[in-house]
Design a protein around this motif. Sequence first.
Motif, mmCIF file in Angstrom:
data_model
loop_
_atom_site.group_PDB
_atom_site.id
_atom_site.type_symbol
_atom_site.label_atom_id
_atom_site.label_comp_id
_atom_site.label_asym_id
_atom_site.label_seq_id
_atom_site.Cartn_x
_atom_site.Cartn_y
_atom_site.Cartn_z
ATOM 1 N N TYR A 35 8.123 -23.067 5.040
ATOM 2 C CA TYR A 35 7.642 -21.703 4.766
ATOM 3 C C TYR A 35 6.235 -21.808 4.194
ATOM 4 N N ALA A 36 5.280 -21.073 4.789
ATOM 5 C CA ALA A 36 3.886 -21.163 4.347
ATOM 6 C C ALA A 36 3.616 -20.143 3.247
ATOM 7 N N VAL A 37 2.996 -20.625 2.160
ATOM 8 C CA VAL A 37 2.659 -19.732 1.044
ATOM 9 C C VAL A 37 1.203 -19.900 0.644
ATOM 10 N N THR A 38 0.689 -18.846 0.031
ATOM 11 C CA THR A 38 -0.625 -18.907 -0.607
ATOM 12 C C THR A 38 -0.447 -18.329 -2.007
ATOM 13 N N CYS A 39 -1.576 -18.014 -2.656
ATOM 14 C CA CYS A 39 -1.488 -17.490 -4.021
ATOM 15 C C CYS A 39 -1.444 -15.969 -4.009
ATOM 16 N N GLY A 40 -0.452 -15.397 -4.663
ATOM 17 C CA GLY A 40 -0.385 -13.945 -4.845
ATOM 18 C C GLY A 40 -0.555 -13.628 -6.319
ATOM 19 N N ILE A 41 -1.600 -12.870 -6.642
ATOM 20 C CA ILE A 41 -1.815 -12.531 -8.063
ATOM 21 C C ILE A 41 -0.999 -11.301 -8.435
ATOM 22 N N THR A 42 -0.367 -11.367 -9.597
ATOM 23 C CA THR A 42 0.497 -10.285 -10.067
ATOM 24 C C THR A 42 -0.266 -9.380 -11.040
ATOM 25 N N PHE A 43 -0.709 -9.985 -12.145
ATOM 26 C CA PHE A 43 -1.530 -9.207 -13.089
ATOM 27 C C PHE A 43 -2.334 -10.157 -13.958
ATOM 28 N N THR A 44 -3.378 -9.586 -14.580
ATOM 29 C CA THR A 44 -4.283 -10.398 -15.394
ATOM 30 C C THR A 44 -3.839 -10.348 -16.854
ATOM 31 N N PHE A 45 -4.161 -11.405 -17.591
ATOM 32 C CA PHE A 45 -3.691 -11.532 -18.976
ATOM 33 C C PHE A 45 -4.690 -10.996 -20.007
ATOM 34 N N GLY A 46 -5.970 -11.019 -19.694
ATOM 35 C CA GLY A 46 -6.969 -10.575 -20.670
ATOM 36 C C GLY A 46 -6.999 -9.068 -20.757
ATOM 37 N N GLY A 47 -7.344 -8.536 -21.924
ATOM 38 C CA GLY A 47 -7.383 -7.076 -22.037
ATOM 39 C C GLY A 47 -7.948 -6.632 -23.355
ATOM 40 N N LEU A 48 -7.341 -5.569 -23.899
ATOM 41 C CA LEU A 48 -7.845 -4.925 -25.109
ATOM 42 C C LEU A 48 -7.072 -5.407 -26.329
ATOM 43 N N ARG A 49 -7.766 -5.405 -27.454
ATOM 44 C CA ARG A 49 -7.118 -5.787 -28.706
ATOM 45 C C ARG A 49 -6.456 -4.545 -29.316
ATOM 46 N N ILE A 50 -5.174 -4.655 -29.624
ATOM 47 C CA ILE A 50 -4.485 -3.520 -30.270
ATOM 48 C C ILE A 50 -3.872 -3.988 -31.584
ATOM 49 N N ASN A 51 -3.540 -3.019 -32.441
ATOM 50 C CA ASN A 51 -2.778 -3.364 -33.644
ATOM 51 C C ASN A 51 -1.300 -3.010 -33.419
ATOM 52 N N THR A 52 -0.504 -3.149 -34.441
ATOM 53 C CA THR A 52 0.942 -2.975 -34.256
ATOM 54 C C THR A 52 1.342 -1.502 -34.078
ATOM 55 N N ASN A 53 0.381 -0.580 -34.228
ATOM 56 C CA ASN A 53 0.646 0.832 -33.908
ATOM 57 C C ASN A 53 0.216 1.172 -32.493
ATOM 58 N N GLY A 54 -0.255 0.179 -31.755
ATOM 59 C CA GLY A 54 -0.726 0.449 -30.395
ATOM 60 C C GLY A 54 -2.128 1.032 -30.363
ATOM 61 N N GLU A 55 -2.818 1.040 -31.496
ATOM 62 C CA GLU A 55 -4.201 1.558 -31.522
ATOM 63 C C GLU A 55 -5.152 0.495 -30.991
ATOM 64 N N VAL A 56 -6.151 0.928 -30.229
ATOM 65 C CA VAL A 56 -7.163 -0.010 -29.728
ATOM 66 C C VAL A 56 -8.168 -0.265 -30.847
ATOM 67 N N LEU A 57 -8.500 -1.542 -31.052
ATOM 68 C CA LEU A 57 -9.445 -1.903 -32.121
ATOM 69 C C LEU A 57 -10.844 -2.077 -31.554
ATOM 70 N N ASN A 58 -11.841 -1.745 -32.379
ATOM 71 C CA ASN A 58 -13.223 -1.987 -31.960
ATOM 72 C C ASN A 58 -13.651 -3.407 -32.345
ATOM 73 N N THR A 59 -14.898 -3.737 -32.083
ATOM 74 C CA THR A 59 -15.325 -5.121 -32.322
ATOM 75 C C THR A 59 -15.428 -5.442 -33.814
ATOM 76 N N ASP A 60 -15.309 -4.424 -34.675
ATOM 77 C CA ASP A 60 -15.168 -4.702 -36.113
ATOM 78 C C ASP A 60 -13.693 -4.738 -36.514
ATOM 79 N N TYR A 61 -12.831 -4.727 -35.505
ATOM 80 C CA TYR A 61 -11.370 -4.764 -35.701
ATOM 81 C C TYR A 61 -10.848 -3.522 -36.430
ATOM 82 N N GLN A 62 -11.570 -2.414 -36.307
ATOM 83 C CA GLN A 62 -11.103 -1.134 -36.842
ATOM 84 C C GLN A 62 -10.525 -0.315 -35.691
ATOM 85 N N PRO A 63 -9.481 0.493 -35.950
ATOM 86 C CA PRO A 63 -8.950 1.333 -34.868
ATOM 87 C C PRO A 63 -10.001 2.326 -34.384
#
Length: 493
Positions: A420-448
Motif C-alpha cells: 500500500y503506497a502512502v505519503t504524508c498527510g498533515i492533520t493539524f499544527t501544534f504552534g499557536g496562541l498562548r492562553i491562561n487557565t481561563n482560556g484568555e489569550v495573553l499578549n507578549t507581556d503575558y497579560q490577558p
Amino acid sequence: MQDFDVIVVGAGNAAFCAALAAREQGASVLMVEAAPEEESGGNSRFTAGSMRVVYNGVDDIKTLVPDLTEQEIATSDFGTYTQEQFFDDMARVTQDRADPDLVELLVTRSFDTLNWMRTKGVRFIPIYGRQAFKIDGKFKFWGGLTLDAVGGGPGLVDMLTNAAAKQGIEIWYQTRALDLLFDGARIEGVRVRQDGQVRELRGKSVVLASGGFEANPEWRTRYLGPGWDLAKVRGTRFNTGDGIRMALEIGASPCGNWSGCHAVGWERNAPEFGDLAVGDQFQKHSYPFAIMVNATGKRFVDEGADFRNYTYAKYGRVILEQPGQFAWQIFDQKVKHLQRDEYKIRQITKVTANTIEELAGKLDGVDAPQLVKTIAEYNAAVRAEIPFNPNVKDGRRTEGLAINKSNWANTIDQPPYEGYAVTCGITFTFGGLRINTNGEVLNTDYQPIAGLYAAGELVGGLFYFNYPGGTGLTSGSVFGRIAGTSAGRARVN
Ligand SMILES: Cc1cc2nc3c(=O)[nH]c(=O)nc-3n(C[C@H](O)[C@H](O)[C@H](O)COP(=O)(O)OP(=O)(O)OC[C@H]3O[C@@H](n4cnc5c(N)ncnc54)[C@H](O)[C@@H]3O)c2cc1C
C-alpha cells in the motif's frame, strides 16, 4: 451593525463547546464560520469522533454510555485510563514539553467535560472496531482510547449543531473572520467577509476557535520547514491560520511547537485536501503489523515502537523525509485480518503479488533487488519464538538489523503479499496562541488581552513532536468549554 455578547470564530468542535458554554452563562452568542454549511465543522467533521478521556473502570464508561447493554459489558474488558495514565502519556509523547497547567486541565476535566457534552445531547459509544481486539470471546481495549462520538466526526458535528440550535445560538456560514476589532485595550468585535462584503460585528468578547494553519502551504513551509508544502491536508481546506494571525497582529504571544505538527501515513494519491465522502479513510494505520520501505527498498522506522496511538502522529513527518515523500507498507496473509477498515476502500494505491520478487517489481518507485534483500534479512531477524499478541506490546521483535522492529514482528512469507503506497498527510499544527487557565489569550507581556479567548487547534503549548491519539477533540472540548464560560461571564463586567 449588530451586537452580540460573544462572537465565536469557527464552527468545529472547540467552537461549539465554547458557544454552548457561553450561552449557559446567559450570553447571546454568534458563531461565524468561513465554510459553507455543507463543508462546515472543520477538521472535527473529518474525524472518527474518537475522544481520549479519563475513566476508572466500567462504571465510568457506563456513565458516558448509559445505553451500554449487559451483553456488551460482559464481553468487554475496558480496563482503565486513569489520570496518571493520561498524564504519563502526555509527558512521554511530548518529551516533557507540554505546558503543565494546560495538561492539568486537559486531563482532570476530560471526564467531566464529556459528561457535560452528553447533557447537551452528544452521545458516545465504545470503539469496538479500531481500539479493541477480540481475544477468547472478549474485546480488550488498548492504548487509552475507548470512546467515539456516535456517528463519528459527522455525527459529533451534527449533534453539536442541534445543541446550538436548541440554545438559540446563531451560526453564519460563509462568513470569514478577517481581523479583530481592538481599541488598543480591549476587543470590540471582528471584521468579517460575507457575500463579498466586508462588515464589522460588535461583540463584548471573541473566542477564536478557527483551527491551525495546516491548510496553508505557505505557512507550513515557513514554520514547519522545507518540504511541508508537499504534504497532503487530511481535513478541511479552511484552516489557514487566520485566528492565529489576527491575534498576533494585535500583540498576542505565540506559544508552543511552531515547527511541529500532527501528520500521518496517508494514501499517496489522495487529493490536496480532505474529502468528506472518504473522511479519515485515506489514512493507513495498520503499519505496526507490517513493514514500511522507502524508494531505496529499505526500512526506515521502527513500525512497532509502540501502539499505533502513540506513533502514528509523528510518522507522517518521517515519511515526508523519505526520497520522493512516499513509502510502501507491506503485509502478508498472516496479518491481513488485523488491517483496519481503511484498507478496504476503493480510492487506494495497492498492489498484490504471489512472490516477494513479483511484489518488488510492482512497487512503483522502489529499488526492487534491495527490497528482496530487505525482506530476507528482516525475516531472518524475527524472534519467532516470542508469542505474537496484538493487544499488548508483545516484545516480539527483530534483532541485529540497522533499524529493528520492537513489537509485533512477523515473518513476511504467506502470499499473496500486499503493498500500500502512502505519503504524508498533515492533520493539524501544534504552534499557536498562548492562553491562561481561563482560556484568555495573553499578549507578549503575558497579560490577558481583554475580551479575547481561544480554544482548539490554535492553542499552543499542549503538543510537541507527537500526540496521543484522540486528544485533539478532547482538548477542543475542554478548552472550548473553559473559554466559552469565561467569555460568557465576562459580558456582565
Ligand atoms: C482526518 C482526520 C481525522 C482525525 N481524527 C481525530 C479523532 O478521531 N480524534 C481526535 O481527537 N482528533 C482527530 N483529529 C484531529 C481533530 O480533528 C482536531 O484536533 C479537532 O477537530 C480540532 O477542532 P477545532 O474545533 O480546533 O478545529 P476545527 O474542527 O478544524 O474547526 C475550525 C473551524 O474554523 C473555521 N475557520 C477557519 N478560519 C476561519 C475564519 N477566518 N473565519 C471563520 N471560520 C474559520 C473552519 O472552517 C472550521 O470549521 C482528526 C483530524 C483529521 C483531519
